[in-house]
Design a protein around this motif. Structure first.
Motif, PDB file in Angstrom:
ATOM      1  N   ALA A  55     -11.176 -33.037  -0.461  1.00  0.00           N
ATOM      2  CA  ALA A  55     -11.901 -32.003   0.287  1.00  0.00           C
ATOM      3  C   ALA A  55     -11.978 -32.378   1.769  1.00  0.00           C
ATOM      4  O   ALA A  55     -11.833 -31.511   2.646  1.00  0.00           O
ATOM      5  N   VAL A  56     -12.179 -33.667   2.053  1.00  0.00           N
ATOM      6  CA  VAL A  56     -12.213 -34.137   3.445  1.00  0.00           C
ATOM      7  C   VAL A  56     -10.870 -33.881   4.121  1.00  0.00           C
ATOM      8  O   VAL A  56     -10.809 -33.385   5.252  1.00  0.00           O
ATOM      9  N   VAL A  57      -9.796 -34.220   3.431  1.00  0.00           N
ATOM     10  CA  VAL A  57      -8.460 -34.030   4.005  1.00  0.00           C
ATOM     11  C   VAL A  57      -8.204 -32.549   4.275  1.00  0.00           C
ATOM     12  O   VAL A  57      -7.718 -32.178   5.350  1.00  0.00           O
ATOM     13  N   CYS A  58      -8.541 -31.693   3.334  1.00  0.00           N
ATOM     14  CA  CYS A  58      -8.319 -30.249   3.522  1.00  0.00           C
ATOM     15  C   CYS A  58      -9.106 -29.708   4.710  1.00  0.00           C
ATOM     16  O   CYS A  58      -8.556 -28.990   5.559  1.00  0.00           O
ATOM     17  N   LEU A  59     -10.377 -30.067   4.799  1.00  0.00           N
ATOM     18  CA  LEU A  59     -11.195 -29.584   5.908  1.00  0.00           C
ATOM     19  C   LEU A  59     -10.720 -30.163   7.237  1.00  0.00           C
ATOM     20  O   LEU A  59     -10.668 -29.458   8.248  1.00  0.00           O
ATOM     21  N   SER A  60     -10.336 -31.430   7.239  1.00  0.00           N
ATOM     22  CA  SER A  60      -9.840 -32.058   8.469  1.00  0.00           C
ATOM     23  C   SER A  60      -8.526 -31.439   8.916  1.00  0.00           C
ATOM     24  O   SER A  60      -8.309 -31.238  10.114  1.00  0.00           O
ATOM     25  N   CYS A  61      -7.649 -31.148   7.967  1.00  0.00           N
ATOM     26  CA  CYS A  61      -6.382 -30.500   8.320  1.00  0.00           C
ATOM     27  C   CYS A  61      -6.623 -29.085   8.842  1.00  0.00           C
ATOM     28  O   CYS A  61      -5.972 -28.666   9.805  1.00  0.00           O
ATOM     29  N   LEU A 154       0.718 -35.825  15.019  1.00  0.00           N
ATOM     30  CA  LEU A 154      -0.437 -36.525  14.449  1.00  0.00           C
ATOM     31  C   LEU A 154      -0.931 -35.844  13.174  1.00  0.00           C
ATOM     32  O   LEU A 154      -1.275 -36.510  12.195  1.00  0.00           O
ATOM     33  N   MET A 155      -0.983 -34.520  13.166  1.00  0.00           N
ATOM     34  CA  MET A 155      -1.424 -33.798  11.972  1.00  0.00           C
ATOM     35  C   MET A 155      -0.454 -34.014  10.815  1.00  0.00           C
ATOM     36  O   MET A 155      -0.861 -34.175   9.657  1.00  0.00           O
ATOM     37  N   THR A 156       0.836 -34.049  11.115  1.00  0.00           N
ATOM     38  CA  THR A 156       1.832 -34.315  10.065  1.00  0.00           C
ATOM     39  C   THR A 156       1.658 -35.709   9.515  1.00  0.00           C
ATOM     40  O   THR A 156       1.705 -35.923   8.293  1.00  0.00           O
ATOM     41  N   ALA A 157       1.418 -36.674  10.397  1.00  0.00           N
ATOM     42  CA  ALA A 157       1.202 -38.051   9.949  1.00  0.00           C
ATOM     43  C   ALA A 157      -0.030 -38.159   9.067  1.00  0.00           C
ATOM     44  O   ALA A 157      -0.009 -38.836   8.032  1.00  0.00           O
ATOM     45  N   VAL A 158      -1.126 -37.509   9.443  1.00  0.00           N
ATOM     46  CA  VAL A 158      -2.346 -37.522   8.640  1.00  0.00           C
ATOM     47  C   VAL A 158      -2.085 -36.899   7.271  1.00  0.00           C
ATOM     48  O   VAL A 158      -2.486 -37.448   6.233  1.00  0.00           O
ATOM     49  N   ALA A 159      -1.404 -35.768   7.249  1.00  0.00           N
ATOM     50  CA  ALA A 159      -1.127 -35.100   5.973  1.00  0.00           C
ATOM     51  C   ALA A 159      -0.238 -35.974   5.083  1.00  0.00           C
ATOM     52  O   ALA A 159      -0.496 -36.102   3.874  1.00  0.00           O
ATOM     53  N   LEU A 160       0.786 -36.591   5.658  1.00  0.00           N
ATOM     54  CA  LEU A 160       1.675 -37.441   4.873  1.00  0.00           C
ATOM     55  C   LEU A 160       0.958 -38.691   4.351  1.00  0.00           C
ATOM     56  O   LEU A 160       1.123 -39.081   3.190  1.00  0.00           O
ATOM     57  N   LEU A 161       0.168 -39.317   5.213  1.00  0.00           N
ATOM     58  CA  LEU A 161      -0.589 -40.494   4.775  1.00  0.00           C
ATOM     59  C   LEU A 161      -1.611 -40.140   3.717  1.00  0.00           C
ATOM     60  O   LEU A 161      -1.822 -40.891   2.763  1.00  0.00           O
TER      61      LEU A 161
END
Length: 165
Positions: A55-61, A154-161
């Motif tokens: 949920a954190v990842v989804c909201l952050s993205c 940066l957003m792609t890196a966060v999503a991939l990580l």
């Protein structure tokens, strides 16, 4: 200035000021308002960290993606999402670290201290480097395009990580 090709009409200074004024009011209200939701989320999924961290990842993205477009609507949405996203991130972070099965209670102070030191280093140093690139980089040729490119990378890196974790 941002152009229509980079995500809509450019954000005008008076619109930016409106967002700042709204943010100053909404950030604390939405942050406090999100706290009960964050507590409920971490309590409901206490043994399944992947659920609340997802949920954190989804909201952050969602927050990050809305920031990409340098126009009024998406920037307004980003300003609204920032408080809830940040509150949820910190609540889940501390809940994750506080699990006795993960770290012994006697080591908790050191774990939180070292983790926060790493967050501070990664939170304070890279923005200076990013700012230097965005202001003075060679590619893309204009500042708004460098901002969008850096943000997208940066957003792609966060999503991939996040997907890897």
């Amino acid at each position: 200035r941002a152009t229509a090709a980079s995500g809509g009409s450019p954000l005008r200074p008076e619109q930016a000021e409106q967002i700042v004024e709204l943010f100053d009011v909404l950030f604390p209200l939405l942050s406090v308002g999100t706290t009960p939701l964050a507590i409920g989320l971490v309590n409901r999924y206490a043994g399944r960290e992947h659920a609340y961290l997802g949920a954190v990842v989804c909201l952050s993205c969602a927050f990050g993606l809305t920031q990409l477009a340098p126009s009024f609507g998406p920037q307004l949405v980003a300003a609204v999402l920032f408080g809830p996203a940040r509150t949820l991130q910190w609540a889940c972070y501390f809940h994750f670290l506080a699990s006795p099965s993960r770290y012994p209670p006697a080591a908790m102070g050191r774990v939180v201290g070292y983790a926060n030191l790493v967050i501070a280093l990664f939170g304070d140093l890279p923005p200076s480097l990013l700012d230097a690139y965005i202001q003075h980089g060679a590619f893309p040729s204009d500042v708004p395009s460098r901002y969008v490119a850096a943000h997208a990378v940066l957003m792609t890196a966060v999503a991939l990580l996040s997907a890897a974790l």
